[in-house]
Design an enzyme around this catalytic site. Structure first.
Site, short mmCIF file in Angstrom:
data_model
loop_
_atom_site.label_atom_id
_atom_site.label_comp_id
_atom_site.label_asym_id
_atom_site.label_seq_id
_atom_site.Cartn_x
_atom_site.Cartn_y
_atom_site.Cartn_z
N ARG A 10 1.04 -1.30 -0.20
CA ARG A 10 -0.05 -0.04 0.09
C ARG A 10 0.87 1.33 -0.13
O ARG A 10 1.71 1.24 0.79
CB ARG A 10 -1.08 -0.04 1.25
CG ARG A 10 -1.70 1.34 1.11
CD ARG A 10 -2.63 1.18 2.42
NE ARG A 10 -3.65 2.57 2.38
CZ ARG A 10 -4.85 2.51 2.76
NH1 ARG A 10 -5.40 1.47 3.53
NH2 ARG A 10 -5.36 3.68 2.91
N ASP A 193 6.92 5.76 1.18
CA ASP A 193 8.33 5.12 1.38
C ASP A 193 8.48 4.71 2.69
O ASP A 193 9.62 4.32 3.20
CB ASP A 193 9.42 5.98 0.78
CG ASP A 193 9.10 6.44 -0.53
OD1 ASP A 193 8.75 5.84 -1.42
OD2 ASP A 193 9.65 7.76 -0.61
N ARG A 194 7.22 4.45 3.32
CA ARG A 194 7.45 3.94 4.63
C ARG A 194 7.91 4.82 5.92
O ARG A 194 8.59 4.31 6.96
CB ARG A 194 8.13 2.40 4.82
CG ARG A 194 7.17 1.44 4.06
CD ARG A 194 5.73 0.90 4.54
NE ARG A 194 5.32 0.08 3.84
CZ ARG A 194 4.30 0.41 2.66
NH1 ARG A 194 3.96 1.38 2.17
NH2 ARG A 194 3.83 -0.89 2.28
N LEU A 195 8.19 6.04 5.54
CA LEU A 195 8.76 6.99 6.17
C LEU A 195 7.50 7.62 7.26
O LEU A 195 7.39 8.91 6.97
CB LEU A 195 9.70 8.11 5.76
CG LEU A 195 10.86 7.51 4.91
CD1 LEU A 195 11.83 8.69 4.25
CD2 LEU A 195 11.73 6.93 6.00
#
Length: 215
Positions: A10, A193-195
């Site tokens: 996602r 970007d999962r940050l």
């Protein structure tokens, strides 16, 4: 199946959780997020669902979904049978945790703290606000206890309906509210970007403090 799970992705793209948006305490921010979830999530009736975690006598954790029915500076309120499995666990160890997840807004909130029963008059007020069949179900269901089959539960419900055919049921003394007093609250906002943004509130003797955590 494993390959399918591994390839599920996602791409988070909602707004950031900026330091300038943070309140001095987590209650107002949680109230704001919950209000937005009620408005935006589908179906909205489930926006108040939270996963409640407790621990049994063998230190084994247990999770289930319950519905939030009250939120203020004193904590989170939900209702259940006191003699249920969760009730027995909370009586033994009053420390618990709850997690909200709102996928439409790419947000989750984690709450940790101490559980206590709400006052009897508060439980009475909420009990009498429920639909009649829900009130009768509190009497019919021996929550968490084994049943012979579904028919046994239906038979108990019919018996309770007959018992209260001409009167209103009072609240069972074994059913009522719990309040989770907040000691730690973490707000999580999905980011690209999962940050992700993670803001952790901790309650101290002098009040609330907060810090940003790495995702």
């Amino acid at each position: 199946m494993n390959e399918q799970l591994e390839n599920m992705r996602r791409h988070y793209q909602c707004d950031a959780l900026l330091d300038s948006q943070l309140a001095d305490d987590p209650v107002s921010l949680l109230q704001a997020w919950l209000a937005q979830a009620i408005e935006c999530e589908v179906p909205p009736v489930e926006a108040n669902a939270m996963v409640l975690a407790s621990v049994d006598a063998q230190s084994r954790p247990h999770c289930r979904v319950v519905l939030l029915k009250g939120l203020d500076a004193a904590g989170l309120v939900f209702y259940s049978h006191y003699d249920s499995a969760k009730g027995a666990e909370l009586a033994l160890n009053p420390y618990a945790a709850a997690t909200f997840y709102w996928p439409g807004m790419e947000r989750q909130v984690r709450v940790e703290g101490v559980i206590a029963k709400v006052a009897a008059d508060e439980s009475d007020r909420y009990f009498h606000s429920r639909p009649l069949l829900s009130r009768l179900a509190c009497w019919a269901s021996p929550q968490s206890q084994p049943l012979v089959n579904r028919e046994a539960l239906d038979a108990r419900m019919r018996q309770v309906q007959q018992q209260y055919a001409n009167s209103q049921p009072e609240r069972p003394q074994t059913w009522g509210g719990y309040r989770l007093s907040m000691q730690r609250v973490e707000f999580w906002q999905g980011r690209p970007d999962r940050l992700h943004d993670r803001i952790n509130y901790l309650k101290q003797a002098s009040g609330w403090c907060h810090e940003r955590l790495a995702p």
